[in-house]
Motif scaffolding. Structure first.
Motif, PDB file in Angstrom:
ATOM      1  N   GLN A 185       0.813  -1.248   0.128  1.00 54.63           N
ATOM      2  CA  GLN A 185       0.105   0.035   0.030  1.00 54.63           C
ATOM      3  C   GLN A 185       0.834   1.221  -0.240  1.00 54.63           C
ATOM      4  OE1 GLN A 185       0.407  -2.297   2.538  1.00 54.63           O
ATOM      5  NE2 GLN A 185      -0.255  -1.513   4.322  1.00 54.63           N
ATOM      6  N   ARG A 212      -5.426  -3.265  -8.956  1.00 52.77           N
ATOM      7  CA  ARG A 212      -5.196  -3.136  -7.518  1.00 52.77           C
ATOM      8  C   ARG A 212      -6.402  -3.517  -6.942  1.00 52.77           C
ATOM      9  NH1 ARG A 212      -5.034   3.257  -7.864  1.00 52.77           N
ATOM     10  NH2 ARG A 212      -7.182   2.836  -8.710  1.00 52.77           N
ATOM     11  N   ARG A 213      -6.324  -3.928  -5.719  1.00 52.64           N
ATOM     12  CA  ARG A 213      -7.482  -4.515  -4.889  1.00 52.64           C
ATOM     13  C   ARG A 213      -7.286  -3.888  -3.446  1.00 52.64           C
ATOM     14  NH1 ARG A 213      -8.216 -10.641  -4.921  1.00 52.64           N
ATOM     15  NH2 ARG A 213      -6.252 -10.717  -3.474  1.00 52.64           N
ATOM     16  N   ASN A 214      -8.184  -3.190  -2.647  1.00 53.09           N
ATOM     17  CA  ASN A 214      -7.888  -2.842  -1.421  1.00 53.09           C
ATOM     18  C   ASN A 214      -8.464  -3.777  -0.541  1.00 53.09           C
ATOM     19  OD1 ASN A 214     -10.621  -2.856  -1.220  1.00 53.09           O
ATOM     20  ND2 ASN A 214     -10.947  -0.458  -1.485  1.00 53.09           N
ATOM     21  N   SER A 254     -11.039  -4.055   1.407  1.00 52.71           N
ATOM     22  CA  SER A 254     -12.332  -4.398   1.462  1.00 52.71           C
ATOM     23  C   SER A 254     -12.593  -5.487   0.185  1.00 52.71           C
ATOM     24  CB  SER A 254     -13.364  -3.183   1.279  1.00 52.71           C
ATOM     25  OG  SER A 254     -12.809  -2.201   2.402  1.00 52.71           O
ATOM     26  N   SER A 300     -11.524  -3.861  -6.341  1.00 54.81           N
ATOM     27  CA  SER A 300     -10.641  -3.782  -7.400  1.00 54.81           C
ATOM     28  C   SER A 300     -10.589  -2.881  -8.399  1.00 54.81           C
ATOM     29  CB  SER A 300     -10.322  -5.306  -7.708  1.00 54.81           C
ATOM     30  OG  SER A 300     -11.565  -5.830  -8.556  1.00 54.81           O
ATOM     31  N   GLY A 323      -3.146  -0.495  -4.102  1.00 53.88           N
ATOM     32  CA  GLY A 323      -3.918  -0.753  -3.150  1.00 53.88           C
ATOM     33  C   GLY A 323      -3.301  -1.524  -2.105  1.00 53.88           C
ATOM     34  N   TYR A 324      -3.960  -2.499  -1.299  1.00 53.32           N
ATOM     35  CA  TYR A 324      -3.459  -3.475  -0.489  1.00 53.32           C
ATOM     36  C   TYR A 324      -2.873  -4.602  -1.490  1.00 53.32           C
ATOM     37  CZ  TYR A 324      -2.931  -6.892   2.925  1.00 53.32           C
ATOM     38  OH  TYR A 324      -2.634  -8.113   3.443  1.00 53.32           O
TER      39      TYR A 324
END
Lengths: 74, 196
Positions: free
Chosen positions: B110, B131-133, B135, B138, B169-170
């Motif tokens: 991140q 990207r995917r956070n 939560s 994506s 993101g994450y």
């Protein structure tokens, strides 16, 4: 198109972004195409196996259509 | 001090002789100078990123291209995880026109802000970034597009508004897209991002 997507989804061939998964590889990676691109190539067909295959014209989707045909998706 | 290999990364002192029998893209970190070197297949070159937060900052606007002081970062590269490099290798895969080969996600990335990306391919391609956070939301965007066959190294900065899609993101992953109107077999397409 919607019914095709539904059948692909039922067979685990739609990814989290809604892209159409064409081929999966052993390590979890995969080849996919976004719906807009796919529709641009094949949107004039009725998404039947024969019409999809006829519209491929070197784009490289024929082998995926063959696989879908074997799975009963098209 | 002896040199310690951590996968494709090496730690040592500036007085140590850097190994040359290593994979292209390997990284050598000089613990005493904090400098990072990248092996390009024949020699080690100094990572041009301003990773030394204690260094005097260079002046001028063209010294480090698109990265760093031009965009208000005060020459400091925010360190996310030096050992969380992100990469994708595609070998011998026939890609349909307009299709993308996606690699797997790598997590906990991140805080990568400035970065170096190395890429090489025998076919024209776009580099996509997914990207995917935390939560699970994506997205995916073309990051570096219109690339011709060949090898290159490029500095990227997410501080540049035009590269906002590079903000990770994450989780993050790379994709290689066949930009041709016909199917192509990619004998090789390699992407490596060094988060700094």
């Amino acid at each position: 198109m919607d019914s095709l997507i539904e059948r692909l989804n039922e067979n685990g061939l739609i990814d989290e972004q809604g892209n159409i998964i064409l081929e999966k590889y052993e390590n979890g990676s995969y080849q996919a195409v976004d719906r807009e691109t796919f529709t641009g190539f094949f949107g004039t067909t009725d998404y039947s196996y024969l019409q999809l295959a006829a519209a491929d014209q070197g784009k490289g989707y024929t082998r995926f259509f063959d696989a879908w045909h074997e799975l009963g998706i098209v | 001090m002896s040199i310690t290999q951590i996968t494709r990364e090496f730690l040592g002192l500036s007085s140590d002789t850097k190994p040359t029998n290593v994979a292209t893209g390997s990284k050598f970190i000089e613990l005493d100078t904090k400098k990072v070197f990248i092996f390009d297949g024949s020699s080690w070159y100094l990572n041009p990123m301003p990773v030394m937060v204690t260094d005097s900052l260079p002046t001028g606007s063209n010294i480090i291209g698109k990265v760093g002081i031009d965009f208000g970062n005060n020459g400091v590269s925010i360190v996310g995880s030096l050992y969380k490099d992100l990469a994708l290798a595609v070998e011998g895969i026939n890609m349909a026109a307009g299709a993308t080969v996606w690699g797997n996600y790598i997590d906990n990335v991140q805080w990568v802000r400035n970065m170096i990306i190395m890429y090489s391919s025998d076919q024209a391609f776009d580099i996509y970034l997914g990207r995917r956070n935390m939560s699970g939301n994506s997205d995916a965007n073309g990051w570096i597009t219109g690339l011709s066959a060949g090898a290159n190294t490029r500095c990227m900065s997410t501080a540049n508004n035009s590269n906002q899609t590079a903000l990770l993101g994450y989780s993050a992953r790379f994709g290689v897209k066949n930009t041709a109107a016909v199917a192509n077999t990619y004998a090789r397409a390699y992407i490596q991002l060094m988060g700094l």
